[in-house]
Every structure is written in C-alpha cells, then in structure tokens.
Design a protein around this motif. Structure first.
Motif, short mmCIF file in Angstrom:
data_model
loop_
_atom_site.label_atom_id
_atom_site.label_comp_id
_atom_site.label_asym_id
_atom_site.label_seq_id
_atom_site.Cartn_x
_atom_site.Cartn_y
_atom_site.Cartn_z
N LEU A 224 -5.09 -5.17 0.63
CA LEU A 224 -5.68 -4.18 -0.27
C LEU A 224 -7.05 -3.70 0.20
O LEU A 224 -7.49 -2.62 -0.17
CB LEU A 224 -5.77 -4.74 -1.69
CG LEU A 224 -4.42 -5.00 -2.37
CD1 LEU A 224 -4.64 -5.73 -3.69
CD2 LEU A 224 -3.65 -3.71 -2.58
N ARG A 225 -7.73 -4.49 1.03
CA ARG A 225 -9.04 -4.11 1.55
C ARG A 225 -8.96 -3.48 2.94
O ARG A 225 -9.98 -3.06 3.49
CB ARG A 225 -9.96 -5.34 1.62
CG ARG A 225 -10.39 -5.81 0.26
CD ARG A 225 -11.22 -7.07 0.34
NE ARG A 225 -12.53 -6.82 0.90
CZ ARG A 225 -13.50 -7.72 0.94
NH1 ARG A 225 -13.32 -8.92 0.46
NH2 ARG A 225 -14.66 -7.43 1.47
N TRP A 226 -7.80 -3.40 3.50
CA TRP A 226 -7.61 -2.88 4.84
C TRP A 226 -8.20 -1.49 4.96
O TRP A 226 -7.95 -0.62 4.13
CB TRP A 226 -6.12 -2.87 5.15
CG TRP A 226 -5.73 -2.64 6.56
CD1 TRP A 226 -6.44 -2.96 7.68
CD2 TRP A 226 -4.51 -2.07 7.00
NE1 TRP A 226 -5.74 -2.62 8.80
CE2 TRP A 226 -4.54 -2.06 8.42
CE3 TRP A 226 -3.40 -1.57 6.36
CZ2 TRP A 226 -3.50 -1.57 9.18
CZ3 TRP A 226 -2.36 -1.08 7.12
CH2 TRP A 226 -2.42 -1.09 8.52
N ILE A 227 -9.01 -1.24 5.98
CA ILE A 227 -9.69 0.05 6.08
C ILE A 227 -8.74 1.20 6.39
O ILE A 227 -9.11 2.35 6.25
CB ILE A 227 -10.86 0.04 7.10
CG1 ILE A 227 -10.38 -0.25 8.51
CG2 ILE A 227 -11.93 -0.93 6.67
CD1 ILE A 227 -11.42 0.02 9.57
N ASN A 228 -7.52 0.91 6.80
CA ASN A 228 -6.55 1.96 7.04
C ASN A 228 -5.69 2.23 5.81
O ASN A 228 -4.71 2.95 5.89
CB ASN A 228 -5.64 1.59 8.22
CG ASN A 228 -6.38 1.61 9.52
OD1 ASN A 228 -7.42 2.23 9.63
ND2 ASN A 228 -5.87 0.92 10.51
N LEU B 81 0.80 -1.22 0.00
CA LEU B 81 0.00 0.00 0.00
C LEU B 81 0.83 1.27 0.00
O LEU B 81 0.47 2.26 -0.60
CB LEU B 81 -0.92 0.03 1.23
CG LEU B 81 -2.02 -0.99 1.26
CD1 LEU B 81 -2.80 -0.88 2.55
CD2 LEU B 81 -2.95 -0.84 0.09
N VAL B 82 1.96 1.24 0.70
CA VAL B 82 2.67 2.47 0.95
C VAL B 82 3.78 2.76 -0.05
O VAL B 82 3.91 3.86 -0.54
CB VAL B 82 3.27 2.45 2.38
CG1 VAL B 82 4.04 3.71 2.66
CG2 VAL B 82 2.15 2.26 3.40
N SER B 83 4.61 1.77 -0.37
CA SER B 83 5.81 2.07 -1.15
C SER B 83 6.15 0.98 -2.15
O SER B 83 6.68 -0.07 -1.77
CB SER B 83 6.99 2.29 -0.21
OG SER B 83 8.18 2.45 -0.95
N ASP B 84 5.90 1.24 -3.42
CA ASP B 84 6.34 0.32 -4.46
C ASP B 84 7.85 0.20 -4.48
O ASP B 84 8.39 -0.87 -4.71
CB ASP B 84 5.88 0.79 -5.84
CG ASP B 84 4.40 0.61 -6.06
OD1 ASP B 84 3.82 -0.28 -5.42
OD2 ASP B 84 3.82 1.35 -6.85
N ASN B 85 8.54 1.31 -4.25
CA ASN B 85 10.00 1.30 -4.33
C ASN B 85 10.62 0.36 -3.30
O ASN B 85 11.55 -0.38 -3.60
CB ASN B 85 10.56 2.72 -4.15
CG ASN B 85 10.07 3.64 -5.26
OD1 ASN B 85 9.85 3.20 -6.38
ND2 ASN B 85 9.90 4.89 -4.94
#
Length: 191
Positions: free
Chosen positions: A80-84, A3-7
């Motif tokens: 991917l469904r995480w509400i946060n 969710l946060v960082s592809d890199n």
C-alpha cells in the motif's frame, strides 16, 4: 492485485477462504457492517459492503499490527505504500519520499445512484509510526465514466491529502505501538 484489481483479488481469495468463513472472521474481529456478499458458489462472492468507520478501524489495526501477524502487516503495508501505486488521489501532490509515507487504497464503482470514488489509508510519521488514518467514501456522484485524476471527488482527495500530510509532516507519534519502514527505491537499468 491489492492495488490494481479488487475483482481479481476476490476470485483468488475465494479459492482459499469461502465467503461464509470470511464473514465469520470479520464478525469475530468486531466488524458488524463489513461483509462480503455470498453467491451460490461458496468459493465466490461479491465485494459486499463496509463503512468508513470500520474501514478506518481495520486500517488502524493493520498499522498497529493487531489484526494480522506483524509479518503480514508489514507485507500489506509495503504494498500500500509502494511508490508505484495509486497516485491520482491523496498522494497526487506529493514527492516520492512523501508518497512512501502514505499507504492508500482507492476504489471506484458505480450503481443506479451514480459514481462512487473512495479512498482510505494511513499516513506515517518520518520514523514510520502510524499517525493519521483516513477513510473517504463518496457515493451518488456525477461524471460516472471518469475514473481518472480529473474526477471532482478524486481532485478533492488530492487537495485533502496535501493538507493532511502537511499537518502531520513534522509530527512524531511517540505513542504508536508499531513502526514500519519502506526500503528506498533504487531504479535499475535492466542490464
């Protein structure tokens, strides 16, 4: 990291699977346009390219648990469904319960042509069956340094997300092969 960082995820993936092998796996799965970009170090790579069509296909196969094991699919879909998770785009104008029915991945970048704001995901019916898959790619945009919810493309994703969700909100996908549920969120006080 998904969710946060592809890199960061790319660096970790490269330690386990070299770029050439990733591209071979993608080719064996029928993806002709989706590739990572190898560099001199075989355990490093650039993100590469894909298409909205192949992103849609990958997500649909993930939702139906045909691209990885069911356990791995459940793990990835849970993240991917995480509400946060990411809320600026498709899931912006939704309640927490509605958001938990949407698995989404956002990507933002820029190049010489302008900003890129992409979002792809899956919407599930109330019983957990995949019902709608989307892949929205927007390139060559203005507002290059705006990575927030006020970027026009991200605002468009939010408007489209509400319409798409309302369209499937009461639908039951009886033909879906796989179902997925998310445990209800229960906040803790930390004590």
């Amino acid at each position: 990291m998904l969710l946060v960082s592809d890199n960061t995820a790319v660096r970790m993936c490269g330690r386990v699977v070299p770029a050439l092998e990733i591209n071979e796996i993608l080719a064996s799965l029928g993806f002709t346009h989706t590739r990572v970009e190898p560099v001199a170090n075989p355990n490093r790579f650039f993100l590469g390219v894909t298409t909205p069509r192949e992103t849609h296909d990958l997500l649909w196969r993930l939702a139906n648990k045909t691209i990885v094991t069911p356990r791995s699919a459940d793990f990835l879909l849970g993240i991917l469904r995480w509400i946060n998770g990411y809320h600026d785009g498709v899931r912006r104008n939704m309640s927490s319960a509605e958001r938990s029915r949407v698995a989404t991945k956002y990507g933002a970048d820029f190049d010489d042509l302008g900003a890129a704001r992409h979002e792809a995901g899956i919407m599930f019916d109330a019983a957990g069956a995949p019902t709608l898959t989307y892949a929205m790619f927007a390139d060559s945009l203005a507002d290059l340094d705006n990575y927030g919810a006020t970027h026009p493309a991200v605002q468009a994703h939010a408007a489209l997300g509400r319409v798409m969700f309302d369209t499937i909100a009461t639908t039951t996908n009886r033909t879906a092969k796989a179902r997925h549920s998310v445990d209800p969120f229960r906040p803790v006080s930390g004590g």
